[in-house]
Design a protein around this motif. Sequence first.
Motif, PDB file in Angstrom:
ATOM      1  N   LEU A   4      20.110  84.248   1.649  1.00 11.63           N
ATOM      2  CA  LEU A   4      20.695  83.355   2.636  1.00 11.63           C
ATOM      3  C   LEU A   4      20.325  81.920   2.333  1.00 11.63           C
ATOM      4  O   LEU A   4      19.151  81.620   2.107  1.00 11.63           O
ATOM      5  CB  LEU A   4      20.133  83.715   4.020  1.00 11.63           C
ATOM      6  N   GLY A   5      21.319  81.027   2.355  1.00 10.18           N
ATOM      7  CA  GLY A   5      21.039  79.605   2.190  1.00 10.18           C
ATOM      8  C   GLY A   5      20.511  79.016   3.492  1.00 10.18           C
ATOM      9  O   GLY A   5      20.578  79.656   4.548  1.00 10.18           O
ATOM     10  N   LYS A   6      19.982  77.829   3.377  1.00 13.05           N
ATOM     11  CA  LYS A   6      19.374  77.204   4.558  1.00 13.05           C
ATOM     12  C   LYS A   6      20.380  77.031   5.700  1.00 13.05           C
ATOM     13  O   LYS A   6      20.072  77.328   6.860  1.00 13.05           O
ATOM     14  CB  LYS A   6      18.776  75.842   4.181  1.00 13.05           C
ATOM     15  N   LEU A  10      20.206  78.590   9.430  1.00 13.75           N
ATOM     16  CA  LEU A  10      20.204  77.774  10.643  1.00 13.75           C
ATOM     17  C   LEU A  10      21.344  78.180  11.583  1.00 13.75           C
ATOM     18  O   LEU A  10      21.178  78.176  12.811  1.00 13.75           O
ATOM     19  CB  LEU A  10      20.301  76.287  10.282  1.00 13.75           C
ATOM     20  N   ALA A  11      22.466  78.587  10.994  1.00 11.67           N
ATOM     21  CA  ALA A  11      23.600  79.012  11.829  1.00 11.67           C
ATOM     22  C   ALA A  11      23.259  80.305  12.580  1.00 11.67           C
ATOM     23  O   ALA A  11      23.524  80.431  13.781  1.00 11.67           O
ATOM     24  CB  ALA A  11      24.841  79.204  10.961  1.00 11.67           C
ATOM     25  N   ILE A  12      22.642  81.277  11.871  1.00 16.68           N
ATOM     26  CA  ILE A  12      22.252  82.538  12.511  1.00 16.68           C
ATOM     27  C   ILE A  12      21.226  82.294  13.611  1.00 16.68           C
ATOM     28  O   ILE A  12      21.239  82.912  14.666  1.00 16.68           O
ATOM     29  CB  ILE A  12      21.637  83.495  11.453  1.00 16.68           C
ATOM     30  N   ARG A  13      20.330  81.360  13.351  1.00 19.89           N
ATOM     31  CA  ARG A  13      19.187  81.100  14.209  1.00 19.89           C
ATOM     32  C   ARG A  13      19.523  80.279  15.450  1.00 19.89           C
ATOM     33  O   ARG A  13      18.770  80.260  16.415  1.00 19.89           O
ATOM     34  CB  ARG A  13      18.169  80.314  13.359  1.00 19.89           C
ATOM     35  N   ALA A  17      15.947  82.907  20.766  1.00 19.13           N
ATOM     36  CA  ALA A  17      14.691  82.834  21.522  1.00 19.13           C
ATOM     37  C   ALA A  17      13.565  83.312  20.607  1.00 19.13           C
ATOM     38  O   ALA A  17      13.733  84.299  19.886  1.00 19.13           O
ATOM     39  CB  ALA A  17      14.775  83.729  22.750  1.00 19.13           C
ATOM     40  N   VAL A  18      12.455  82.590  20.631  1.00 23.35           N
ATOM     41  CA  VAL A  18      11.312  82.985  19.796  1.00 23.35           C
ATOM     42  C   VAL A  18      10.470  83.996  20.579  1.00 23.35           C
ATOM     43  O   VAL A  18       9.939  83.680  21.637  1.00 23.35           O
ATOM     44  CB  VAL A  18      10.465  81.750  19.425  1.00 23.35           C
ATOM     45  N   LEU A  19      10.392  85.229  20.065  1.00 22.16           N
ATOM     46  CA  LEU A  19       9.628  86.269  20.776  1.00 22.16           C
ATOM     47  C   LEU A  19       8.170  86.290  20.357  1.00 22.16           C
ATOM     48  O   LEU A  19       7.298  86.590  21.157  1.00 22.16           O
ATOM     49  CB  LEU A  19      10.240  87.662  20.523  1.00 22.16           C
ATOM     50  N   LEU A  31      18.229  86.797  18.583  1.00 25.81           N
ATOM     51  CA  LEU A  31      19.412  85.971  18.335  1.00 25.81           C
ATOM     52  C   LEU A  31      20.327  85.993  19.550  1.00 25.81           C
ATOM     53  O   LEU A  31      20.183  86.844  20.434  1.00 25.81           O
ATOM     54  CB  LEU A  31      20.148  86.473  17.086  1.00 25.81           C
ATOM     55  N   VAL A  32      21.275  85.057  19.574  1.00 22.45           N
ATOM     56  CA  VAL A  32      22.124  84.938  20.772  1.00 22.45           C
ATOM     57  C   VAL A  32      22.907  86.218  21.059  1.00 22.45           C
ATOM     58  O   VAL A  32      23.212  86.508  22.217  1.00 22.45           O
ATOM     59  CB  VAL A  32      23.109  83.738  20.676  1.00 22.45           C
ATOM     60  N   ASP A  33      23.205  87.014  20.024  1.00 21.44           N
ATOM     61  CA  ASP A  33      23.961  88.250  20.277  1.00 21.44           C
ATOM     62  C   ASP A  33      23.054  89.399  20.714  1.00 21.44           C
ATOM     63  O   ASP A  33      23.497  90.537  20.844  1.00 21.44           O
ATOM     64  CB  ASP A  33      24.774  88.643  19.029  1.00 21.44           C
ATOM     65  N   GLY A  34      21.756  89.117  20.908  1.00 25.04           N
ATOM     66  CA  GLY A  34      20.845  90.169  21.386  1.00 25.04           C
ATOM     67  C   GLY A  34      20.154  90.934  20.269  1.00 25.04           C
ATOM     68  O   GLY A  34      19.241  91.718  20.520  1.00 25.04           O
ATOM     69  N   SER A  35      20.590  90.728  19.026  1.00 26.63           N
ATOM     70  CA  SER A  35      19.927  91.398  17.908  1.00 26.63           C
ATOM     71  C   SER A  35      18.614  90.672  17.597  1.00 26.63           C
ATOM     72  O   SER A  35      18.363  89.586  18.111  1.00 26.63           O
ATOM     73  CB  SER A  35      20.847  91.423  16.677  1.00 26.63           C
ATOM     74  N   ILE A  36      17.790  91.309  16.784  1.00 22.75           N
ATOM     75  CA  ILE A  36      16.462  90.754  16.491  1.00 22.75           C
ATOM     76  C   ILE A  36      16.328  90.452  15.005  1.00 22.75           C
ATOM     77  O   ILE A  36      16.826  91.197  14.150  1.00 22.75           O
ATOM     78  CB  ILE A  36      15.362  91.727  16.967  1.00 22.75           C
ATOM     79  N   LEU A  37      15.677  89.323  14.712  1.00 22.55           N
ATOM     80  CA  LEU A  37      15.386  88.946  13.338  1.00 22.55           C
ATOM     81  C   LEU A  37      13.873  88.887  13.213  1.00 22.55           C
ATOM     82  O   LEU A  37      13.206  88.111  13.886  1.00 22.55           O
ATOM     83  CB  LEU A  37      15.999  87.583  13.038  1.00 22.55           C
ATOM     84  N   LYS A  38      13.347  89.771  12.360  1.00 26.92           N
ATOM     85  CA  LYS A  38      11.902  89.790  12.143  1.00 26.92           C
ATOM     86  C   LYS A  38      11.620  89.189  10.775  1.00 26.92           C
ATOM     87  O   LYS A  38      12.166  89.634   9.768  1.00 26.92           O
ATOM     88  CB  LYS A  38      11.378  91.219  12.238  1.00 26.92           C
ATOM     89  N   LEU A  39      10.786  88.147  10.759  1.00 30.25           N
ATOM     90  CA  LEU A  39      10.526  87.396   9.527  1.00 30.25           C
ATOM     91  C   LEU A  39       9.227  87.856   8.881  1.00 30.25           C
ATOM     92  O   LEU A  39       8.237  88.113   9.573  1.00 30.25           O
ATOM     93  CB  LEU A  39      10.440  85.898   9.839  1.00 30.25           C
ATOM     94  N   PHE A  40       9.252  87.974   7.568  1.00 36.01           N
ATOM     95  CA  PHE A  40       8.065  88.365   6.803  1.00 36.01           C
ATOM     96  C   PHE A  40       7.758  87.294   5.782  1.00 36.01           C
ATOM     97  O   PHE A  40       8.643  86.894   5.014  1.00 36.01           O
ATOM     98  CB  PHE A  40       8.319  89.690   6.067  1.00 36.01           C
TER      99      PHE A  40
END
Length: 203
Positions: A4-6, A10-13, A17-19, A31-40
Amino acid sequence: MDRLGKQEYLAIREGAAVLEVDHYGEKVLRLVDGSILKLFRRRRRLLSSAALFPYSRRFVSNAAALARLGIPVPRVLRLMRIPAIERDAVHYQPLAGQTLRDAMRAGLPPARIAALKAAFTAFIVRLHDQGVYFRSLHLGNVILTPDGELGLIDFADLRIHPWGLGRYLRARNMRRMQGMADECDWVDIDAIVNARPPRTEQA
Ligand SMILES: Nc1ncnc2c1ncn2[C@@H]1O[C@H](COP(=O)(O)OP(=O)(O)O)[C@@H](O)[C@H]1O
Ligand SMILES: [Mg+2]
């Protein structure tokens, strides 16, 4: 693994909300659609096991393995590498329900708590019988689903052995929870440590 490019990131993000955060930065986003992004964080040290088999990939492979064992887990949508923030990310649909920790803090009637504690101990015995060693075992990583089932999140560092765990590993797996003042009484430690994997043949 998608790169993913920057701008794409930023568009996905956008609007997320930061959990969870730690001192390295954001860890879990809703994310706004209710899905979750977990960063490693990427561990770049050459030839470290994390460089060869990144935690993001372990998360995805553990999700598939746990699902095969019949354990409710989030549904993985996509695995991404985001060089601009030096992170890998797993994008998933949250498991419906709430963590046992949130359920406990919401204040449930004592009889309900007692039933959940019994179900939680039985769940751990089942995991151990199935060879699952869950390093991050605590109430914040176990989800109570609307059907009353227990499921797992946050299992990047979980390991599945090809046989039921022995007594030593069962005991070791419980140490972390035993050290947590407000969660240690959620487990019946004797029942867990003395459980034996189901035998397939009579001795
Ligand atoms: N699949 C999920 N279902 C419900 N809530 C989730 C899910 N995944 C994450 N969460 C929420 O995000 C929080 C942190 O997720 P987790 O993967 O445990 O991150 P961490 O590595 O910071 O512990 C959880 O406490 C929970 O509130
Ligand atoms: Mg967690």
